[in-house]
Design a protein around this motif. Structure first.
Motif: not given
Length: 190
Positions: A34-40, A59-66, A73-80, A186-187
């Protein structure tokens, strides 16, 4: 009189048991679906045998179902890291690597442990893992044990914990003894 009160109390307790015992893997998967996603925001600690202290990343994560998950990743080194369907893209130091996970069954099984849990896809999880659930809907722990030898050679156990339909922590215990703990906060969207 005391015996009849005892019997009545026992009957009430027995009738209440099914309601209390209703939380199972099926219910957890339905709640997660039932949880369709969000930011954290996340904090990831990697415990590596060769190091005295854990390597910490935030860092931050974003999930969009499914099937879309982005981890910035913001620290220690940027990565996506971007997972879309069966494609994993990694960007670091202005370099980009794209991996087709369909051609990497062990990697796909590992990714499906995350994606299957977030989307509440029990059949995807059970393709490669035995599932064990403890706790209640308010505070649960789902343990995934690899059922395939190739996966078990990499990962001994994945432990996912949360509350309601929110995943709050994912712990990976690797076969070599190293482990990582990903804490998720979660944000709130306003």
């Amino acid at each position: 009189m005391t015996l009849s009160r005892f019997a009545a109390g026992l009957l009430i307790a027995c009738l209440a048991l099914p309601a209390a015992a209703a939380f199972d893997i099926g219910q957890l998967m339905a709640d997660l679906a039932r949880h369709k996603g969000g930011r954290a925001k996340f904090v990831e600690k990697k415990y590596i045998a060769l190091l005295d202290k854990p390597v910490v990343a935030t860092g931050e994560m974003t999930y969009t179902a499914p099937d879309r998950l982005e981890k910035l990743t913001l620290t220690p080194k940027p990565e996506r890291l971007l997972l879309e369907r069966d494609q994993l893209s990694i960007e670091r130091d202005r370099r980009k690597l794209t991996i087709n996970l369909a051609a990497q069954p062990e990697a796909l099984a590992f990714v499906d442990s995350i994606r299957g849990t977030l989307s509440g896809d029990r059949s995807a999880l059970e393709r490669n893992y035995a599932l064990h659930l403890a706790g209640s809907a308010d505070k649960w722990v789902l343990t995934l044990l690899p059922s395939d030898q190739k996966i078990a050679a990499l990962v001994l156990r994945i432990t996912v914990s949360g509350s309601g339909n929110q995943v709050r922590q994912i712990e990976y215990l690797q076969a070599d003894g190293d482990r990582s703990v990903l804490s998720i906060d979660p944000v709130e969207l306003r």
